[in-house]
Design an enzyme around this catalytic site. Structure first.
Site, PDB file in Angstrom:
ATOM      1  N   LYS A   1       0.843  -1.210   0.000  1.00 24.09           N
ATOM      2  CA  LYS A   1       0.000   0.000   0.000  1.00 24.09           C
ATOM      3  C   LYS A   1       0.875   1.257   0.000  1.00 24.09           C
ATOM      4  O   LYS A   1       0.681   2.159  -0.801  1.00 24.09           O
ATOM      5  CB  LYS A   1      -0.921   0.044   1.234  1.00 24.09           C
ATOM      6  CG  LYS A   1      -1.881  -1.129   1.339  1.00 24.09           C
ATOM      7  CD  LYS A   1      -2.798  -0.986   2.551  1.00 24.09           C
ATOM      8  CE  LYS A   1      -2.072  -1.042   3.877  1.00 24.09           C
ATOM      9  NZ  LYS A   1      -1.528  -2.368   4.223  1.00 24.09           N
TER      10      LYS A   1
ATOM     11  N   ARG B   1      -9.396   0.578   9.085  1.00 26.50           N
ATOM     12  CA  ARG B   1      -8.983  -0.814   9.271  1.00 26.50           C
ATOM     13  C   ARG B   1      -9.990  -1.583  10.112  1.00 26.50           C
ATOM     14  O   ARG B   1      -9.788  -2.781  10.343  1.00 26.50           O
ATOM     15  CB  ARG B   1      -7.628  -0.859   9.975  1.00 26.50           C
ATOM     16  CG  ARG B   1      -6.417  -0.975   9.051  1.00 26.50           C
ATOM     17  CD  ARG B   1      -5.179  -0.857   9.903  1.00 26.50           C
ATOM     18  NE  ARG B   1      -4.017  -1.510   9.401  1.00 26.50           N
ATOM     19  CZ  ARG B   1      -3.017  -0.908   8.744  1.00 26.50           C
ATOM     20  NH1 ARG B   1      -3.098   0.351   8.433  1.00 26.50           N
ATOM     21  NH2 ARG B   1      -1.952  -1.586   8.392  1.00 26.50           N
TER      22      ARG B   1
ATOM     23  N   ARG C   1      11.977  -6.444   4.580  1.00 22.86           N
ATOM     24  CA  ARG C   1      11.991  -5.005   4.893  1.00 22.86           C
ATOM     25  C   ARG C   1      12.695  -4.741   6.226  1.00 22.86           C
ATOM     26  O   ARG C   1      13.490  -3.816   6.334  1.00 22.86           O
ATOM     27  CB  ARG C   1      10.547  -4.484   4.945  1.00 22.86           C
ATOM     28  CG  ARG C   1      10.462  -3.014   5.265  1.00 22.86           C
ATOM     29  CD  ARG C   1       9.065  -2.485   5.072  1.00 22.86           C
ATOM     30  NE  ARG C   1       8.123  -3.072   6.033  1.00 22.86           N
ATOM     31  CZ  ARG C   1       6.857  -2.749   6.104  1.00 22.86           C
ATOM     32  NH1 ARG C   1       6.356  -1.887   5.242  1.00 22.86           N
ATOM     33  NH2 ARG C   1       6.079  -3.292   7.002  1.00 22.86           N
TER      34      ARG C   1
ATOM     35  N   ARG D   1      11.469  -3.762   9.375  1.00 24.27           N
ATOM     36  CA  ARG D   1      11.022  -2.708  10.304  1.00 24.27           C
ATOM     37  C   ARG D   1      10.841  -3.337  11.689  1.00 24.27           C
ATOM     38  O   ARG D   1      10.732  -4.573  11.791  1.00 24.27           O
ATOM     39  CB  ARG D   1       9.699  -2.145   9.786  1.00 24.27           C
ATOM     40  CG  ARG D   1       9.434  -0.717  10.139  1.00 24.27           C
ATOM     41  CD  ARG D   1       8.273  -0.156   9.337  1.00 24.27           C
ATOM     42  NE  ARG D   1       7.003  -0.797   9.653  1.00 24.27           N
ATOM     43  CZ  ARG D   1       5.908  -0.650   8.933  1.00 24.27           C
ATOM     44  NH1 ARG D   1       5.918   0.099   7.848  1.00 24.27           N
ATOM     45  NH2 ARG D   1       4.798  -1.258   9.286  1.00 24.27           N
TER      46      ARG D   1
ATOM     47  N   ARG E   1      -0.191  -9.465  13.051  1.00 26.44           N
ATOM     48  CA  ARG E   1      -0.760  -8.421  12.169  1.00 26.44           C
ATOM     49  C   ARG E   1      -1.681  -9.039  11.123  1.00 26.44           C
ATOM     50  O   ARG E   1      -2.695  -8.451  10.758  1.00 26.44           O
ATOM     51  CB  ARG E   1       0.375  -7.636  11.503  1.00 26.44           C
ATOM     52  CG  ARG E   1       1.083  -6.729  12.502  1.00 26.44           C
ATOM     53  CD  ARG E   1       2.423  -6.263  11.994  1.00 26.44           C
ATOM     54  NE  ARG E   1       2.329  -5.441  10.811  1.00 26.44           N
ATOM     55  CZ  ARG E   1       3.356  -5.195   9.994  1.00 26.44           C
ATOM     56  NH1 ARG E   1       4.541  -5.714  10.246  1.00 26.44           N
ATOM     57  NH2 ARG E   1       3.197  -4.430   8.946  1.00 26.44           N
TER      58      ARG E   1
HETATM   59  P1  B4P Z   1       4.668  -1.513   2.040  1.00 28.65           P
HETATM   60  O1  B4P Z   1       4.276  -0.715   0.849  1.00 28.65           O
HETATM   61  O2  B4P Z   1       5.491  -0.810   3.080  1.00 28.65           O
HETATM   62  O3  B4P Z   1       3.444  -2.195   2.801  1.00 28.65           O
HETATM   63  P2  B4P Z   1       2.134  -1.616   3.490  1.00 28.65           P
HETATM   64  O4  B4P Z   1       1.020  -2.424   2.907  1.00 28.65           O
HETATM   65  O5  B4P Z   1       2.046  -0.125   3.359  1.00 28.65           O
HETATM   66  O6  B4P Z   1       2.454  -1.911   5.044  1.00 28.65           O
HETATM   67  P3  B4P Z   1       1.724  -2.056   6.451  1.00 28.65           P
HETATM   68  O7  B4P Z   1       0.268  -2.378   6.285  1.00 28.65           O
HETATM   69  O8  B4P Z   1       2.575  -3.047   7.154  1.00 28.65           O
HETATM   70  O9  B4P Z   1       1.940  -0.744   7.277  1.00 28.65           O
HETATM   71  P4  B4P Z   1       1.157   0.429   8.000  1.00 28.65           P
HETATM   72  O10 B4P Z   1       2.190   1.470   8.065  1.00 28.65           O
HETATM   73  O11 B4P Z   1      -0.126   0.773   7.311  1.00 28.65           O
HETATM   74  O12 B4P Z   1       5.432  -2.786   1.475  1.00 28.65           O
HETATM   75  C1  B4P Z   1       5.967  -3.795   2.293  1.00 28.65           C
HETATM   76  C2  B4P Z   1       7.243  -4.387   1.656  1.00 28.65           C
HETATM   77  O13 B4P Z   1       6.960  -4.989   0.402  1.00 28.65           O
HETATM   78  C3  B4P Z   1       8.306  -3.326   1.374  1.00 28.65           C
HETATM   79  O14 B4P Z   1       9.565  -3.859   1.732  1.00 28.65           O
HETATM   80  C4  B4P Z   1       8.233  -3.100  -0.119  1.00 28.65           C
HETATM   81  O15 B4P Z   1       9.478  -2.720  -0.690  1.00 28.65           O
HETATM   82  C5  B4P Z   1       7.812  -4.466  -0.616  1.00 28.65           C
HETATM   83  N1  B4P Z   1       7.021  -4.415  -1.851  1.00 28.65           N
HETATM   84  C6  B4P Z   1       6.058  -3.496  -2.161  1.00 28.65           C
HETATM   85  N2  B4P Z   1       5.536  -3.764  -3.382  1.00 28.65           N
HETATM   86  C7  B4P Z   1       6.176  -4.896  -3.852  1.00 28.65           C
HETATM   87  C8  B4P Z   1       6.079  -5.685  -5.052  1.00 28.65           C
HETATM   88  N3  B4P Z   1       5.214  -5.377  -6.042  1.00 28.65           N
HETATM   89  N4  B4P Z   1       6.883  -6.778  -5.178  1.00 28.65           N
HETATM   90  C9  B4P Z   1       7.765  -7.108  -4.198  1.00 28.65           C
HETATM   91  N5  B4P Z   1       7.908  -6.399  -3.042  1.00 28.65           N
HETATM   92  C10 B4P Z   1       7.130  -5.304  -2.866  1.00 28.65           C
HETATM   93  O16 B4P Z   1       0.755  -0.101   9.484  1.00 28.65           O
HETATM   94  C11 B4P Z   1       1.694  -0.347  10.537  1.00 28.65           C
HETATM   95  C12 B4P Z   1       0.989  -0.505  11.907  1.00 28.65           C
HETATM   96  O17 B4P Z   1       0.375   0.760  12.314  1.00 28.65           O
HETATM   97  C13 B4P Z   1      -0.191  -1.506  11.977  1.00 28.65           C
HETATM   98  O18 B4P Z   1       0.242  -2.833  12.202  1.00 28.65           O
HETATM   99  C14 B4P Z   1      -1.015  -0.938  13.190  1.00 28.65           C
HETATM  100  O19 B4P Z   1      -0.469  -1.322  14.440  1.00 28.65           O
HETATM  101  C15 B4P Z   1      -0.852   0.572  13.050  1.00 28.65           C
HETATM  102  N6  B4P Z   1      -1.980   1.199  12.295  1.00 28.65           N
HETATM  103  C16 B4P Z   1      -1.870   1.851  11.087  1.00 28.65           C
HETATM  104  N7  B4P Z   1      -3.078   2.291  10.671  1.00 28.65           N
HETATM  105  C17 B4P Z   1      -3.984   1.906  11.619  1.00 28.65           C
HETATM  106  C18 B4P Z   1      -5.414   2.041  11.749  1.00 28.65           C
HETATM  107  N8  B4P Z   1      -6.146   2.652  10.793  1.00 28.65           N
HETATM  108  N9  B4P Z   1      -6.011   1.533  12.856  1.00 28.65           N
HETATM  109  C19 B4P Z   1      -5.301   0.918  13.814  1.00 28.65           C
HETATM  110  N10 B4P Z   1      -3.961   0.746  13.760  1.00 28.65           N
HETATM  111  C20 B4P Z   1      -3.291   1.225  12.662  1.00 28.65           C
END
Ligand code: B4P
Length: 185
Positions: free
Chosen positions: A13, A88, A127, A129, A140
């Site tokens: 995302k 979410r 990644r 983190r 998660r």
């Molecule tokens: P990202 O792009 O970083 O993944 P994401 O879906 O944004 O991450 P996530 O859901 O974990 O994080 P968030 O910050 O929202 O990609 C992940 C990896 O994949 C990277 O290394 C990238 O390079 C790789 N990648 C991407 N595209 C690729 C492809 N096509 N092919 C291969 N590799 C690829 O949430 C973090 C935490 O915050 C949650 O767990 C929760 O505790 C809290 N939180 C956030 N929003 C919340 C909400 N609304 N309510 C409650 N808690 C919340």
């Protein structure tokens, strides 16, 4: 354009959102980024959120809803925005509906990024983190299935849901997202 981006942790995302907001000139509202910034700045919200994030749990709805309500009032949101990782939970989706009714700007599309779980593990492990340890990733994913997946039905019933395949290169996924958004604009 008002867009919601939904997908399991590690679906990409954040990666796609960065490109989409540049292409469509939207404000990028990532609750994950906002929470990490609050944690790094050691604010009250950041300290509370850290406990949940490091355990792979969702941060309580009231904290997140306040955060988004304030952010949506910023002037840059008038040009349209992409909500990355919010809502979410059903409570968050209902709160968003109420906020959007107040400002008279409904959502245009809810974009789901679909990626199988085996692939998510590999991406997140690569990644590295703080919340990307295997036991936290598992937690998660459980939170996603239980609390976030029901939103797909919620938005499908409103005719807003579009699903794209999140497998393939970043460019390939981006082209799929763009095809959907160009149709929805
Ligand atoms: P990202 O792009 O970083 O993944 P994401 O879906 O944004 O991450 P996530 O859901 O974990 O994080 P968030 O910050 O929202 O990609 C992940 C990896 O994949 C990277 O290394 C990238 O390079 C790789 N990648 C991407 N595209 C690729 C492809 N096509 N092919 C291969 N590799 C690829 O949430 C973090 C935490 O915050 C949650 O767990 C929760 O505790 C809290 N939180 C956030 N929003 C919340 C909400 N609304 N309510 C409650 N808690 C919340």
């Amino acid at each position: 354009m008002q867009i919601v981006f939904i997908g399991p942790p590690g679906a990409g995302k954040g990666t796609q959102a960065e490109r989409l907001v540049r292409t469509y000139q939207l404000a990028h509202l990532s609750t994950g980024d906002m929470l990490r910034a609050a944690r790094d700045a050691k604010t009250d919200l950041g300290r509370k959120a850290e406990t949940y994030m490091s355990a792979g749990q969702l941060v309580p709805d009231d904290l997140i809803i306040d955060l988004i309500e304030q952010r949506l009032q910023q002037p840059d949101c008038r040009k349209g925005y992409l909500l990355d990782g919010f809502p979410r939970t059903l409570a968050q989706a209902e709160a968003l509906d109420a906020l959007l009714r107040q400002c008279g700007t409904p959502l245009d599309v809810v974009l789901e990024l679909h990626v199988p779980e085996e692939e998510l593990f590999q991406r997140l492990a690569g990644r590295g983190r703080a919340d990307d340890k295997p036991e936290v990733i598992r937690q998660r994913l459980v939170a996603y299935r239980k609390q976030t997946e029901p939103l797909l039905e919620y938005y499908a019933a409103r005719g807003l849901l579009r699903t794209i395949d999140g497998l393939g290169t970043v460019d390939e996924v981006f082209d799929r997202a763009r095809a959907v958004l160009d149709q929805s604009a």
